[in-house]
Design an enzyme around this catalytic site. Sequence first.
Site, PDB file in Angstrom:
ATOM      1  N   GLU A 116       4.869  18.486  -7.623  1.00  0.00           N
ATOM      2  CA  GLU A 116       4.267  17.660  -6.570  1.00  0.00           C
ATOM      3  C   GLU A 116       4.527  18.255  -5.180  1.00  0.00           C
ATOM      4  OE1 GLU A 116       2.691  14.429  -6.283  1.00  0.00           O
ATOM      5  OE2 GLU A 116       2.262  14.288  -8.421  1.00  0.00           O
TER       6      GLU A 116
ATOM      7  N   LYS B 124      -2.027 -19.758  14.610  1.00  0.00           N
ATOM      8  CA  LYS B 124      -3.354 -20.239  15.014  1.00  0.00           C
ATOM      9  C   LYS B 124      -4.204 -20.205  13.746  1.00  0.00           C
ATOM     10  CE  LYS B 124      -7.251 -19.542  17.997  1.00  0.00           C
ATOM     11  NZ  LYS B 124      -8.285 -18.526  17.902  1.00  0.00           N
TER      12      LYS B 124
HETATM   13  N1  GLY Z   1       1.756  11.862  -9.388  1.00  0.00           N
HETATM   14  C1  GLY Z   1       0.415  11.978  -9.810  1.00  0.00           C
HETATM   15  C2  GLY Z   1      -0.513  11.062  -9.158  1.00  0.00           C
HETATM   16  O1  GLY Z   1      -0.100  10.200  -8.440  1.00  0.00           O
HETATM   17  O2  GLY Z   1      -1.695  11.217  -9.352  1.00  0.00           O
END
Ligand code: GLY
Length: 652
Positions: free
Chosen positions: A54, A494
């Site tokens: 990632e 409100k």
């Molecule tokens: N970690 C993969 C996604 O969020 O698509």
Amino acid sequence: MNSSSEIVIIGGGIIGLAIAVDLKLRGATVTVISQDFQQAASHAAAGMLAPHAEELPPGAMLDLCLKSRWLYPEWVRKLQDLSALEVGYIPCGILAPVFDIPKSQGDATWLDKEGINHYQPGLGSEVVGGWWYPEDGQVDNRQLMKALHQAAQRLGVNVLEGVTVEAIAQKQGKVSSILTSRGEIEGQTYVLASGSWVNQLLPLPVRPVKGQMLSLRMPREPHQPLPLQRVLYGPGTYLVPRQDGRLIIGATVEEVNWTSGNTPNGIKTLLDRAIRLYPALENWPIEEFWWGFRPGTPDELPILGRGFCDNLVLATGHYRNGILLAPVTASLIADLILQQKTDPLLSHFRYDRFFSKPLSTPMNTNGTQPLQFASVNGSSSIPQLPEPSTEDHLIIAGRKFRSRLMTGTGKYPSIEAMQKSVIASECEIVTVAVRRVQTKAPGHEGLAEAIDWGKIWMLPNTAGCKTAEDAIRVARLGREMAKLLGQEDNNFIKLEVIPDPKYLLPDPIGTLQAAEQLVKEGFAVLPYINADPLLAKRLEEVGCATVMPLGSPIGSGQGIKNEANIAIIIEQSKIPVVVDAGIGTPSEAALAMEMGADALLVNSAIALSKNPPAMAKAMGMAAQAGRLAYLAGRMPLKSYASASSPLTGTVV
Ligand code: GLY
Ligand code: FAD
């Protein structure tokens, strides 16, 4: 259902369940409230355990993810034992093929074209090489969710499926109970783990980020391994082969709010990219399409730790890595709740990083500069100026205000123009649309932070709500928003319930229903209504703090069209009457005040003028002038002329 439990967890996704199991194993009594198991992102995810693939940059988030990945083997072993279910955890490593040679190669292992094809034969001809992340892996998140559920139940966690938490009730800085679709539930500590839905209960900046997915069935030749053994994390897509022969393909990243469903474009994009990465899959049978909502925060980091109240803990916003982060989240949150142990890592994930610090200046409603008047000599023949100079405060729900003009924040050409106008008007109450600020609607970005809430009293409003239920929900969020911005004791709302988008006229029945409920919940309710004297009386009877009749339709600038009805409302009302909407000029503002209105709310007339700060000042002066004129008492109306200079005593 009225029940109690030591710890109540809102949300039965992976985060809520993982925390529940951890707490239960340490001896706590735990209830999990889960609206819908199937809608959880945890069910939709790909299950990659991929801090490296990632590409998380070095920092607290990477540290948190690495810690969690390290905890995984032991955590799943424990869950499998407790549940007697397999969860498909495979520390298989992740290959990240690329189509262009990257400039920097970092610390990770680079494989050239030949090398990567050795690891994974059959890659697309455009793949030029890739990264190898041997310690990343995967888990079958659907199996894992089943195992967590089973483990929780076997351990004796009270899992309430199909129950929605509708509100979090608070008293004196603590959560006192939660109101659910099946009644009230009390606990000592509450954990908010409701993923993307969290801001339906508290104004946290968590938004749904949609991801579409699909799965194929991989061909299984007798005595042969499956064609894909490892996760392939390619550009814009990933392929996750499960041991049972499914190939998970994901995922789109879409900012489409809560728009549900799969789309041809989403699926086509995924398939095009997947085929480019691994061409053989183009003929494999499709099994399933689905989608889910990642809980995204502005900085893409989770929100972990103590929340707005002493006994509220937050665990949400895990965005793309919630499956990976479950073990570490559970462990840190359980330490925090049961041992009051705050891991230093948690300091990076506090909720208040999103909010400017509350201002220390106390509310300035007493003893502030009086209105300035021309000096008068002490002659007893001249009547004293009426009281407004020092004593004439507007009092709403026991709170004193010197200014009788309220302003808004919408429609200004810029935030700067709004800020200058608020100052120029000398108003002390500014209304803000909770929904628009929360969703950062155009023109509302950063708006809540642009006002000095140390000096201005916030009047959250329910603009955009079409039903009583909606308005009640948004009112609750408004209270939290005011708290977040430093106004702990602000219970003003409100109330606007406006089903009709053309004339923007308020719904009297919905308004009354919502007002009754909100008064019961301790709000100071300022309902926006048509100039209907009977409704105004009913709202007063149910305990509203003011009534706010409209002069003419919102934003129309038509002035006071309902003069006769407003006059009746003013005459019979024991609570302040605030004329709201329709005022277009200072003379109309002054007219409403001369009639005896207690205050005005003016937004469009200021914001849409050519010089908003100048118009704001004029409106402020008109409110003062009108009030003073009302207190002075107008001269009697006469049918005939009466000379200005008396004729008596003159020489004829
Ligand atoms: N970690 C993969 C996604 O969020 O698509
Ligand atoms: P959720 O799983 O969404 O659960 C929240 C639960 O709270 C839901 O069941 C909901 O019904 C319930 N709830 C909401 N409001 C209320 C209420 N008022 N009352 C009662 N219950 C309520 N992460 C990874 O680590 N690896 C991946 O490969 C990965 N891939 C992903 C792919 C996709 C397409 C998506 C969408 C996400 C992916 N993620 C991945 C991210 C991960 O799925 C999420 O971060 C994680 O599931 C969040 O878990 P959660 O428990 O906080 O929220």
